[in-house]
Structures are given as C-alpha cells and as structure tokens.
Write an enzyme that holds these catalytic residues in place. Structure first.
Site, PDB file in Angstrom:
ATOM      1  N   CYS A  47      80.567  32.977  17.038  1.00  0.00           N
ATOM      2  CA  CYS A  47      81.431  31.819  17.289  1.00  0.00           C
ATOM      3  C   CYS A  47      81.699  31.748  18.788  1.00  0.00           C
ATOM      4  O   CYS A  47      80.915  32.301  19.573  1.00  0.00           O
ATOM      5  CB  CYS A  47      82.712  31.890  16.459  1.00  0.00           C
ATOM      6  SG  CYS A  47      83.778  33.310  16.804  1.00  0.00           S
ATOM      7  N   ARG A  94      86.731  33.262  13.914  1.00  0.00           N
ATOM      8  CA  ARG A  94      85.811  32.978  12.805  1.00  0.00           C
ATOM      9  C   ARG A  94      84.756  34.046  12.593  1.00  0.00           C
ATOM     10  O   ARG A  94      84.583  34.532  11.459  1.00  0.00           O
ATOM     11  CB  ARG A  94      85.129  31.611  13.041  1.00  0.00           C
ATOM     12  CG  ARG A  94      86.095  30.444  12.983  1.00  0.00           C
ATOM     13  CD  ARG A  94      85.472  29.172  13.564  1.00  0.00           C
ATOM     14  NE  ARG A  94      85.241  29.304  15.001  1.00  0.00           N
ATOM     15  CZ  ARG A  94      84.626  28.402  15.753  1.00  0.00           C
ATOM     16  NH1 ARG A  94      84.145  27.314  15.197  1.00  0.00           N
ATOM     17  NH2 ARG A  94      84.489  28.582  17.054  1.00  0.00           N
ATOM     18  N   ASP A 125      87.355  25.418  14.121  1.00  0.00           N
ATOM     19  CA  ASP A 125      87.917  26.456  14.982  1.00  0.00           C
ATOM     20  C   ASP A 125      89.432  26.513  14.756  1.00  0.00           C
ATOM     21  O   ASP A 125      90.135  25.545  15.066  1.00  0.00           O
ATOM     22  CB  ASP A 125      87.599  26.088  16.430  1.00  0.00           C
ATOM     23  CG  ASP A 125      88.064  27.147  17.401  1.00  0.00           C
ATOM     24  OD1 ASP A 125      88.860  28.023  17.002  1.00  0.00           O
ATOM     25  OD2 ASP A 125      87.639  27.081  18.565  1.00  0.00           O
TER      26      ASP A 125
HETATM   27  P1  4NP Z   1      86.699  31.658  17.611  1.00  0.00           P
HETATM   28  O1  4NP Z   1      88.033  30.895  18.079  1.00  0.00           O
HETATM   29  O2  4NP Z   1      85.551  31.025  18.378  1.00  0.00           O
HETATM   30  O3  4NP Z   1      86.610  31.385  16.157  1.00  0.00           O
HETATM   31  O4  4NP Z   1      86.879  33.114  17.942  1.00  0.00           O
HETATM   32  C1  4NP Z   1      88.395  30.769  19.411  1.00  0.00           C
HETATM   33  C2  4NP Z   1      89.035  31.806  20.048  1.00  0.00           C
HETATM   34  C3  4NP Z   1      89.429  31.689  21.349  1.00  0.00           C
HETATM   35  C4  4NP Z   1      89.179  30.511  22.041  1.00  0.00           C
HETATM   36  C5  4NP Z   1      88.526  29.474  21.405  1.00  0.00           C
HETATM   37  C6  4NP Z   1      88.126  29.610  20.090  1.00  0.00           C
HETATM   38  N1  4NP Z   1      89.602  30.374  23.368  1.00  0.00           N
HETATM   39  O5  4NP Z   1      89.414  29.287  23.949  1.00  0.00           O
HETATM   40  O6  4NP Z   1      90.138  31.324  23.965  1.00  0.00           O
END
Ligand code: 4NP
Length: 152
Positions: free
Chosen positions: A7, A13, A123
């Site tokens: 991800c 995720r 997300d």
């Molecule tokens: P992930 O969610 O891609 O599912 O781990 C996110 C975690 C952090 C960020 C964006 C999405 N961020 O911008 O820090």
C-alpha cells in the site's frame, strides 16, 4: 510461494493483508512466505497504525511485530505475487518494474473478489473505517488462496 502486500504507507492496509494472508496460508498448511511494504518511505521502521493493530486483534490476529518498510526493486526478485491495494499503488509499483516478468507479478488485490473492476481497498488513514477495510481484504485473501492453492 512468496507474496508481498503493498500500500502507500505500509501501516494501515498492507499490514492487515500480510497478517490475514499469512494466517490463512498457515491454516491451509501452505508453505507461503508473506510480507508487506509501502510505496512511500513515510513510516519506515514504524509499527502498524494502532487502529490496524486493534482491528486485527479483535479478529484474532496479532500484527504487533510488523514494521513498515519501503517497496524496493529487489522485491520483484524475491516475490512471486505482489498484491496492491489501489490503482495508485499499482502505478507506483509498475513504474519500478524492469520487464514483463516483473509486471506480471503485480495484481490489484480486490480483483480477486471483483474480477476486472480494479476496485480499491479504501485508504483508512484519514477517513477511518478499519472494520470495512479488514472485511474487504479478508474476503479477497480467501480468493487468493483459492486461486494459488491449486497451483501448488
Ligand atoms: P496505508 O495508509 O497506505 O494503508 O498504510 C496510509 C498511511 C499513511 C499515509 C497515507 C496512507 N500517510 O500519508 O502518511
């Protein structure tokens, strides 16, 4: 078989996908190595988001030991299947692919539940909804197991 879930941050995720898929493979007595990574390095070395850790715990999974890491080109060599959570992850991983062998390893996870629809696992970092995210990933991982179990 080696499977990598990917991800953006590798804290919400893909840690769930890693934990869920590893548990299902183990239950099915399959010798799979499952890992996860993020296309950004924003959270390198950090634990999964506490909301992911909590929902996993509620469903009986312990993902407390996972640490975030960035996707690297060498992952194409180590992994047979790379499961991305959304089309932006897909594009970011595909940009790093060196050849057709690499490109053929990359699949949008929810295409296992909703073939050809290129649906995203939303997300949940800003919006929340970790329970729904867990359910989407869980159902897709059942289908992943179905497809690749037969190829072993
Ligand atoms: P992930 O969610 O891609 O599912 O781990 C996110 C975690 C952090 C960020 C964006 C999405 N961020 O911008 O820090």
């Amino acid at each position: 078989m080696n499977v990598l879930a990917v991800c953006l941050g590798n804290i919400c995720r893909s840690p769930l996908a890693e934990g869920i898929l590893a548990a299902k493979a183990k239950e099915a007595d399959l010798d799979w190595y499952v890992d996860s990574a993020g296309t950004s390095g924003y959270h390198d070395g950090e634990k999964a988001d506490r909301r992911s850790i909590e929902i996993a715990k509620e469903r009986g999974l312990d993902i407390d030991d996972q640490r975030s890491r960035k996707f690297v080109v060498a992952d194409f060599d180590q992994f047979d299947l790379i499961l991305v959570m959304d089309s932006s992850n897909y594009q970011n991983v595909m940009k790093l692919a060196r050849n057709d062998d690499d490109r053929e390893k990359v699949e949008i996870l929810l295409n296992y539940s909703f073939p050809g629809e290129n649906r995203a696992v939303p997300d949940p970092y800003y919006e929340g909804g970790f329970g729904g995210v867990y359910d989407l990933i869980d159902a897709a991982c059942d289908q992943v197991l179905e497809v690749y179990r037969l190829e072993q």
